[in-house]
Scaffold this motif. Structure first.
Motif, PDB file in Angstrom:
ATOM      1  N   SER A   1       0.839  -1.199   0.000  1.00  0.00           N
ATOM      2  CA  SER A   1       0.000   0.000   0.000  1.00  0.00           C
ATOM      3  C   SER A   1       0.871   1.243   0.000  1.00  0.00           C
ATOM      4  N   ILE A   2       0.246   2.365  -0.316  1.00  0.00           N
ATOM      5  CA  ILE A   2       0.912   3.666  -0.350  1.00  0.00           C
ATOM      6  C   ILE A   2       0.138   4.596   0.567  1.00  0.00           C
ATOM      7  N   ARG A   3       0.873   5.386   1.331  1.00  0.00           N
ATOM      8  CA  ARG A   3       0.235   6.372   2.206  1.00  0.00           C
ATOM      9  C   ARG A   3       1.156   7.581   2.336  1.00  0.00           C
ATOM     10  N   ASP A   4       0.596   8.672   2.851  1.00  0.00           N
ATOM     11  CA  ASP A   4       1.415   9.831   3.178  1.00  0.00           C
ATOM     12  C   ASP A   4       2.375   9.454   4.302  1.00  0.00           C
ATOM     13  N   ALA A   5       3.572   9.975   4.219  1.00  0.00           N
ATOM     14  CA  ALA A   5       4.531   9.759   5.303  1.00  0.00           C
ATOM     15  C   ALA A   5       4.031  10.453   6.562  1.00  0.00           C
ATOM     16  N   LYS A   6       4.432   9.919   7.703  1.00  0.00           N
ATOM     17  CA  LYS A   6       4.110  10.490   9.014  1.00  0.00           C
ATOM     18  C   LYS A   6       5.423  10.875   9.703  1.00  0.00           C
ATOM     19  N   PRO A   7       5.360  11.803  10.658  1.00  0.00           N
ATOM     20  CA  PRO A   7       6.600  12.208  11.331  1.00  0.00           C
ATOM     21  C   PRO A   7       7.399  11.032  11.903  1.00  0.00           C
TER      22      PRO A   7
ATOM     23  N   LYS B   1      29.346  10.419   1.268  1.00  0.00           N
ATOM     24  CA  LYS B   1      30.173  11.446   1.915  1.00  0.00           C
ATOM     25  C   LYS B   1      29.528  12.827   1.810  1.00  0.00           C
ATOM     26  N   GLU B   2      28.597  12.988   0.897  1.00  0.00           N
ATOM     27  CA  GLU B   2      27.926  14.275   0.716  1.00  0.00           C
ATOM     28  C   GLU B   2      26.681  14.419   1.596  1.00  0.00           C
ATOM     29  N   LEU B   3      26.243  13.352   2.209  1.00  0.00           N
ATOM     30  CA  LEU B   3      25.004  13.379   2.994  1.00  0.00           C
ATOM     31  C   LEU B   3      25.184  14.198   4.263  1.00  0.00           C
ATOM     32  N   GLU B   4      24.427  15.271   4.356  1.00  0.00           N
ATOM     33  CA  GLU B   4      24.466  16.141   5.534  1.00  0.00           C
ATOM     34  C   GLU B   4      23.113  16.215   6.230  1.00  0.00           C
ATOM     35  N   ASN B   5      22.090  15.681   5.623  1.00  0.00           N
ATOM     36  CA  ASN B   5      20.749  15.765   6.189  1.00  0.00           C
ATOM     37  C   ASN B   5      20.668  14.936   7.472  1.00  0.00           C
ATOM     38  N   THR B   6      19.705  15.285   8.313  1.00  0.00           N
ATOM     39  CA  THR B   6      19.479  14.567   9.561  1.00  0.00           C
ATOM     40  C   THR B   6      18.002  14.207   9.660  1.00  0.00           C
ATOM     41  N   THR B   7      17.702  13.284  10.530  1.00  0.00           N
ATOM     42  CA  THR B   7      16.311  12.907  10.769  1.00  0.00           C
ATOM     43  C   THR B   7      15.502  14.122  11.213  1.00  0.00           C
ATOM     44  N   GLU B   8      16.068  14.929  12.083  1.00  0.00           N
ATOM     45  CA  GLU B   8      15.361  16.109  12.596  1.00  0.00           C
ATOM     46  C   GLU B   8      15.084  17.112  11.481  1.00  0.00           C
TER      47      GLU B   8
ATOM     48  N   PHE C   1       7.258  18.173   7.504  1.00  0.00           N
ATOM     49  CA  PHE C   1       6.041  18.262   8.320  1.00  0.00           C
ATOM     50  C   PHE C   1       5.767  19.612   8.978  1.00  0.00           C
ATOM     51  N   GLU C   2       6.733  20.517   9.004  1.00  0.00           N
ATOM     52  CA  GLU C   2       6.486  21.833   9.597  1.00  0.00           C
ATOM     53  C   GLU C   2       5.564  22.638   8.676  1.00  0.00           C
ATOM     54  N   PRO C   3       4.908  23.673   9.218  1.00  0.00           N
ATOM     55  CA  PRO C   3       4.005  24.491   8.380  1.00  0.00           C
ATOM     56  C   PRO C   3       4.678  25.060   7.129  1.00  0.00           C
ATOM     57  N   GLU C   4       5.942  25.395   7.215  1.00  0.00           N
ATOM     58  CA  GLU C   4       6.678  25.919   6.049  1.00  0.00           C
ATOM     59  C   GLU C   4       7.423  24.790   5.336  1.00  0.00           C
ATOM     60  N   LYS C   5       6.767  23.656   5.202  1.00  0.00           N
ATOM     61  CA  LYS C   5       7.438  22.475   4.654  1.00  0.00           C
ATOM     62  C   LYS C   5       7.982  22.727   3.247  1.00  0.00           C
ATOM     63  N   MET C   6       9.046  22.019   2.947  1.00  0.00           N
ATOM     64  CA  MET C   6       9.734  22.171   1.678  1.00  0.00           C
ATOM     65  C   MET C   6       9.438  21.031   0.709  1.00  0.00           C
ATOM     66  N   ALA C   7       8.921  19.934   1.205  1.00  0.00           N
ATOM     67  CA  ALA C   7       8.688  18.768   0.354  1.00  0.00           C
ATOM     68  C   ALA C   7       7.560  17.938   0.937  1.00  0.00           C
ATOM     69  N   SER C   8       7.097  17.015   0.137  1.00  0.00           N
ATOM     70  CA  SER C   8       6.093  16.040   0.559  1.00  0.00           C
ATOM     71  C   SER C   8       6.686  14.653   0.364  1.00  0.00           C
ATOM     72  N   CYS C   9       6.086  13.682   1.025  1.00  0.00           N
ATOM     73  CA  CYS C   9       6.631  12.329   0.933  1.00  0.00           C
ATOM     74  C   CYS C   9       5.504  11.305   1.025  1.00  0.00           C
ATOM     75  N   LEU C  10       5.543  10.354   0.115  1.00  0.00           N
ATOM     76  CA  LEU C  10       4.691   9.174   0.181  1.00  0.00           C
ATOM     77  C   LEU C  10       5.571   7.996   0.554  1.00  0.00           C
ATOM     78  N   VAL C  11       5.010   7.061   1.295  1.00  0.00           N
ATOM     79  CA  VAL C  11       5.756   5.849   1.614  1.00  0.00           C
ATOM     80  C   VAL C  11       5.015   4.630   1.088  1.00  0.00           C
ATOM     81  N   ALA C  12       5.801   3.649   0.691  1.00  0.00           N
ATOM     82  CA  ALA C  12       5.272   2.347   0.294  1.00  0.00           C
ATOM     83  C   ALA C  12       5.402   1.437   1.505  1.00  0.00           C
ATOM     84  N   THR C  13       4.338   0.735   1.803  1.00  0.00           N
ATOM     85  CA  THR C  13       4.389  -0.208   2.924  1.00  0.00           C
ATOM     86  C   THR C  13       4.058  -1.602   2.419  1.00  0.00           C
ATOM     87  N   TYR C  14       4.580  -2.573   3.133  1.00  0.00           N
ATOM     88  CA  TYR C  14       4.361  -3.977   2.793  1.00  0.00           C
ATOM     89  C   TYR C  14       4.022  -4.716   4.078  1.00  0.00           C
TER      90      TYR C  14
END
Length: 170
Positions: A7-13, A34-41, A48-61
């Motif tokens: 199934s596919i759903r919107d990502a959750k925090p 070596k270029e990865l600088e992003n963090t979970t936070e 998910f913040e009000p000024e969000k920059m992107a959206s995400c769908l997740v696939a679940t099994y």
């Protein structure tokens, strides 16, 4: 494709730790860890913040043996604008864990983004792919995407309105 289990759903925090794990796997696959600088936070804030920059769908099994759903992939995207065409959706990443590749799950995630984009009046869907990633390139060719450039060994693909609608409605 095992539709009962997938199934596919919107990502959750609370998906952000597994998303960050998959992003890390993707950078290893691409040789860019070596270029990865992003963090979970930061990811959680940006999605998910009000000024969000992107959206995400997740696939679940859901594994039949234990009836537990797990996130097996994601599609990170955002809406933008093209002076040539108007509204567009840009697919940042499409990722399915290795165990579940080749089952059509990536295509399904991409199709869901396309359907949502058509619903929002987008005229185009765009993304990039590394030139050596032949499985991904074959997927994109199978949906009639147009390779806009091959000058930097990084191919920019798009679905113009006709191809976007055709894919979304296929």
């Amino acid at each position: 494709m095992e539709n009962v289990c997938f199934s596919i759903r919107d990502a959750k925090p609370d998906d952000c730790p597994i998303l960050m794990k998959m992003i890390t796997e993707l950078t290893v696959f691409e040789g860019t860890e070596k270029e990865l600088e992003n963090t979970t936070e930061r990811l959680q804030k940006d999605i998910f913040e009000p000024e969000k920059m992107a959206s995400c769908l997740v696939a679940t099994y859901k594994r039949p043996e234990n009836d537990k759903s797990e996130v097996i992939g994601y599609c990170l995207f955002y809406y933008g604008y093209s002076i040539m065409k108007g509204k567009l959706v840009y697919m940042v990443n499409l990722y399915i864990t290795e165990e579940f590749r080749g089952r059509g799950y990536g295509r399904s995630l991409m199709k869901k983004v396309a359907q949502d984009a058509v619903g929002k009046g987008c005229q185009r869907m765009q993304w990039t792919v590394l030139g050596w990633n032949q499985p991904a390139i074959k997927l994109y060719q199978s949906i009639n995407s147009i390779d806009l450039t091959a000058t930097r060994n990084c191919h920019v693909h798009t679905l113009y309105k006709e191809q976007l609608v055709q894919f979304a409605n296929s």
